[in-house]
Design an enzyme around this catalytic site. Sequence first.
Site, PDB file in Angstrom:
ATOM      1  N   ALA A 273       0.851  -1.198   0.000  1.00  0.00           N
ATOM      2  CA  ALA A 273       0.000   0.000   0.000  1.00  0.00           C
ATOM      3  C   ALA A 273       0.881   1.241   0.000  1.00  0.00           C
ATOM      4  CB  ALA A 273      -0.912  -0.023   1.224  1.00  0.00           C
TER       5      ALA A 273
ATOM      6  N   TYR B   1       3.363   4.194  -2.484  1.00  0.00           N
ATOM      7  CA  TYR B   1       3.147   5.298  -3.434  1.00  0.00           C
ATOM      8  C   TYR B   1       2.541   4.797  -4.743  1.00  0.00           C
ATOM      9  CZ  TYR B   1       5.755   8.448  -0.448  1.00  0.00           C
ATOM     10  OH  TYR B   1       6.150   9.232   0.608  1.00  0.00           O
ATOM     11  N   VAL B   2       2.795   3.524  -5.063  1.00  0.00           N
ATOM     12  CA  VAL B   2       2.251   2.976  -6.312  1.00  0.00           C
ATOM     13  C   VAL B   2       0.974   2.167  -6.038  1.00  0.00           C
ATOM     14  CG1 VAL B   2       2.694   1.289  -8.147  1.00  0.00           C
ATOM     15  CG2 VAL B   2       4.392   3.000  -7.577  1.00  0.00           C
TER      16      VAL B   2
ATOM     17  N   VAL C 255       5.296  -4.211  -4.136  1.00  0.00           N
ATOM     18  CA  VAL C 255       6.154  -4.008  -2.964  1.00  0.00           C
ATOM     19  C   VAL C 255       7.424  -3.260  -3.375  1.00  0.00           C
ATOM     20  CG1 VAL C 255       5.284  -6.090  -1.846  1.00  0.00           C
ATOM     21  CG2 VAL C 255       7.332  -6.226  -3.261  1.00  0.00           C
TER      22      VAL C 255
ATOM     23  N   GLY D   5      16.006  13.264  -8.178  1.00  0.00           N
ATOM     24  CA  GLY D   5      15.906  12.457  -6.958  1.00  0.00           C
ATOM     25  C   GLY D   5      14.782  11.466  -7.136  1.00  0.00           C
TER      26      GLY D   5
ATOM     27  N   CYS E   7      13.083   6.151  -7.795  1.00  0.00           N
ATOM     28  CA  CYS E   7      13.130   5.288  -8.983  1.00  0.00           C
ATOM     29  C   CYS E   7      14.308   5.499  -9.927  1.00  0.00           C
ATOM     30  CB  CYS E   7      11.843   5.448  -9.774  1.00  0.00           C
ATOM     31  SG  CYS E   7      10.422   4.825  -8.885  1.00  0.00           S
TER      32      CYS E   7
HETATM   33  P1  NAD Z   1       6.688   1.845  -1.064  1.00  0.00           P
HETATM   34  O1  NAD Z   1       7.881   1.546  -0.261  1.00  0.00           O
HETATM   35  O2  NAD Z   1       6.005   3.176  -0.908  1.00  0.00           O
HETATM   36  O3  NAD Z   1       5.553   0.731  -0.814  1.00  0.00           O
HETATM   37  C1  NAD Z   1       5.810  -0.626  -0.787  1.00  0.00           C
HETATM   38  C2  NAD Z   1       4.947  -1.246   0.313  1.00  0.00           C
HETATM   39  O4  NAD Z   1       5.045  -2.653   0.228  1.00  0.00           O
HETATM   40  C3  NAD Z   1       5.385  -0.882   1.728  1.00  0.00           C
HETATM   41  O5  NAD Z   1       4.322  -0.219   2.399  1.00  0.00           O
HETATM   42  C4  NAD Z   1       5.725  -2.227   2.384  1.00  0.00           C
HETATM   43  O6  NAD Z   1       5.352  -2.296   3.739  1.00  0.00           O
HETATM   44  C5  NAD Z   1       4.903  -3.177   1.539  1.00  0.00           C
HETATM   45  N1  NAD Z   1       5.395  -4.548   1.578  1.00  0.00           N
HETATM   46  C6  NAD Z   1       6.653  -5.010   1.366  1.00  0.00           C
HETATM   47  N2  NAD Z   1       6.688  -6.352   1.441  1.00  0.00           N
HETATM   48  C7  NAD Z   1       5.419  -6.750   1.694  1.00  0.00           C
HETATM   49  C8  NAD Z   1       4.804  -8.023   1.872  1.00  0.00           C
HETATM   50  N3  NAD Z   1       5.516  -9.164   1.769  1.00  0.00           N
HETATM   51  N4  NAD Z   1       3.481  -8.069   2.140  1.00  0.00           N
HETATM   52  C9  NAD Z   1       2.764  -6.929   2.238  1.00  0.00           C
HETATM   53  N5  NAD Z   1       3.274  -5.705   2.075  1.00  0.00           N
HETATM   54  C10 NAD Z   1       4.590  -5.612   1.801  1.00  0.00           C
HETATM   55  O7  NAD Z   1       7.124   1.631  -2.579  1.00  0.00           O
HETATM   56  P2  NAD Z   1       6.499   2.336  -3.888  1.00  0.00           P
HETATM   57  O8  NAD Z   1       7.093   3.669  -4.087  1.00  0.00           O
HETATM   58  O9  NAD Z   1       5.015   2.163  -3.852  1.00  0.00           O
HETATM   59  O10 NAD Z   1       7.123   1.388  -5.009  1.00  0.00           O
HETATM   60  C11 NAD Z   1       6.655   0.069  -5.204  1.00  0.00           C
HETATM   61  C12 NAD Z   1       7.256  -0.452  -6.489  1.00  0.00           C
HETATM   62  O11 NAD Z   1       6.788   0.342  -7.589  1.00  0.00           O
HETATM   63  C13 NAD Z   1       8.784  -0.386  -6.539  1.00  0.00           C
HETATM   64  O12 NAD Z   1       9.262  -1.491  -7.246  1.00  0.00           O
HETATM   65  C14 NAD Z   1       9.041   0.880  -7.322  1.00  0.00           C
HETATM   66  O13 NAD Z   1      10.270   0.835  -8.000  1.00  0.00           O
HETATM   67  C15 NAD Z   1       7.897   0.883  -8.309  1.00  0.00           C
HETATM   68  N6  NAD Z   1       7.513   2.201  -8.814  1.00  0.00           N
HETATM   69  C16 NAD Z   1       7.515   3.288  -7.992  1.00  0.00           C
HETATM   70  C17 NAD Z   1       7.102   4.519  -8.487  1.00  0.00           C
HETATM   71  C18 NAD Z   1       7.069   5.733  -7.600  1.00  0.00           C
HETATM   72  O14 NAD Z   1       6.923   6.835  -8.123  1.00  0.00           O
HETATM   73  N7  NAD Z   1       7.190   5.592  -6.294  1.00  0.00           N
HETATM   74  C19 NAD Z   1       6.677   4.649  -9.816  1.00  0.00           C
HETATM   75  C20 NAD Z   1       6.673   3.507 -10.611  1.00  0.00           C
HETATM   76  C21 NAD Z   1       7.093   2.290 -10.100  1.00  0.00           C
END
Ligand code: NAD
EC number: 1.1.1.22
Length: 468
Positions: free
Chosen positions: A14, A16-17, A91, A275, A278
Site C-alpha cells: 500500500a 506510493y504505487v 512491494v 531524486g 526510482c
Molecule cells: P513503497 O515503499 O512506498 O511501498 C511498498 C509497500 O510494500 C510498503 O508499504 C511495504 O510495507 C509493503 N510490503 C513489502 N513487502 C510486503 C509483503 N511481503 N506483504 C505486504 N506488504 C509488503 O514503494 P512504492 O514507491 O510504492 O514502489 C513500489 C514499487 O513500484 C517499486 O518497485 C518501485 O520501484 C515501483 N515504482 C515506484 C514509483 C514511484 O513513483 N514511487 C513509480 C513507478 C514504479
Amino acid sequence: MAPIQVKKICCIGAGYVGGPTCAVIAAKCPHIQVTIVDLNKQRVDAWNSDNLPIYEPGLDEVVKGARGKNLFFSTDVDKGIAEADLIFVSVNTPTKKSGIGAGFAADLNYLQLATRRIAEVSTTSKIVVEKSTVPCKTAESMRTILEANSKPGCTFDILSNPEFLAEGTAIADLFAPDRVLIGSLQTQSGLDACAALSEVYANWVPRERILTVGLWSSELSKLAANAMLAQRISSINALSAICEATGANIDEVAFAVGKDSRVGPKFLKASVGFGGSCFQKDILNLVYLSESLHLPEVAKYWKAVVEMNEHQKSRFARKVVDTLFNTITGKKIAILGWAFKKDTGDTRESPSISIANHFLNEKARLSLYDPQVTEEQIWLDLTDYGAIPAEPIKPHVSIQQSAEEACKGAEAIVVCTEWDEFKTLDWEKIYANCPRPAFVFDGRLMLDRKKLQKIGFRVVTIGTADGY
Ligand code: NAD
C-alpha cells in the site's frame, strides 16, 4: 472466447504505487472489489483514516469516494490473497545495500517473500501481476517460486504491468495514462491473462493506449523509460555546467534544442539533479543487468548518468560555498524544499539531503522548510534512518513551519524543490530580514531573477554565468 472476468483484485503493497493505482482501479471499476494489503499496520491505518499516508493531489477524493464500497485497506495479507483472482505485487524493490551486487542490484527480497506467500496461501488459480519495477527476467524466478510452493490444482499466470505514474501527478497520470503496458508469455493462458487485465483497464483507458507485449520486453521497458528520462536530465545538467563557464544560458539552450520535434521540450529543465526512489535505482538495475550479461561498456554508459547526477548535486553545493567567499562555517543557510520534487511529500533520494549534508560537513547552520515533509521525516533523512547519530547535528539544524521563518537571518537562501509557493513569497520582507549581502541560489530555475535583483538579492542560478 470472452476474456476472463476479474471480480476481486488484491494489491500487495500500500505504498506510493499500490495505493493510488488500485484506488483508481476501484474508482473506475465499481463492479470489482479491490483490497490493498500491507504488513505495515501504521500505513494501513492511515489509509483507513482522514490522514492518508501519502500526499498526492486528487488522491483524497478518489480514496474517500470508493473506500468502504469496493475499496478496502487491510493488514490481512493472506485473506486478501486467498479471495482474489488477480493479485498485483507492488512491494518495494530498493537497491541492495550490502552483499553481492550491493549498490547496484535490486533487492528482490520483499518481492520474493510476497510471491512465496501467494503460493502458500492460494487455493485457487490466480493471475499474478508484477507492478513493482523489477530487473528483466524476474518473472522467471517468480514462476519458479510459485510452482515450487503451490497447492495441487492451483496454477499461476504471471504478467508484467509496470507503473509509469509520476509522483506529484499520480492521479492525473492514472486517469489518463500515456499508455498501459502489459507483458505476458505468448502462451494461450498467458494471452488470456493479458486479455483479462486489459479488460480491467479498458473501463477507462482507450484501447489503443493499452499495449500488450512479451513479458521480458515489458520488464525492460520500465527500466528503459526511467533510464532515458534520467539521461535527459543528466544531459541538460551537463550542458548547464558548460553554460556557466561560457556565458550561454541553459534555459535558452533548452528552449532552442527542445524546439526540434525529434527532441521535444519535456524533461529539459536544468536543476540540482534528479531524486526520487526510482531513477537512480532503475539505472543501477540496468547497470547491474548489463554487467551480469557481460556488457561492461553498456554498463559504463548508464552508470555515467548517475555519476553526472551526483556531480551536479555536489557542484551546486560547492558553488554555494565558493560564492559565500569560500567558507560557510557558522553561517546560516536556508534550504527551501526537502521533497525530491513539488507536490509530493516523498523525500527518497532527494537532492536536498545530499546538499544539506555537504553544508553540514562545512559546518554551516541550516534552517529548513518544506510544505509537505514532516519534521520527523527530515530527521530520518538527516540521520540516514538512525545510522548517523542525531545529537552532533542537532544544534546546527532548525526546521521551520514557513519559508519566511526559515529565511530569517540567512546569509544564503537555497531553493532545492520547485514548490509553487516559493515564487510568490514576500521576497521584500525576506530581504529586509537577511544580513548583507543576501544571496539566493535558485537550484530549480524557478524564481524571477530580475525581480529579486531589483530588491537587492544577489542571485545565483544553475546554468548561467550572469553576474549577480
Ligand atoms: P513503497 O515503499 O512506498 O511501498 C511498498 C509497500 O510494500 C510498503 O508499504 C511495504 O510495507 C509493503 N510490503 C513489502 N513487502 C510486503 C509483503 N511481503 N506483504 C505486504 N506488504 C509488503 O514503494 P512504492 O514507491 O510504492 O514502489 C513500489 C514499487 O513500484 C517499486 O518497485 C518501485 O520501484 C515501483 N515504482 C515506484 C514509483 C514511484 O513513483 N514511487 C513509480 C513507478 C514504479
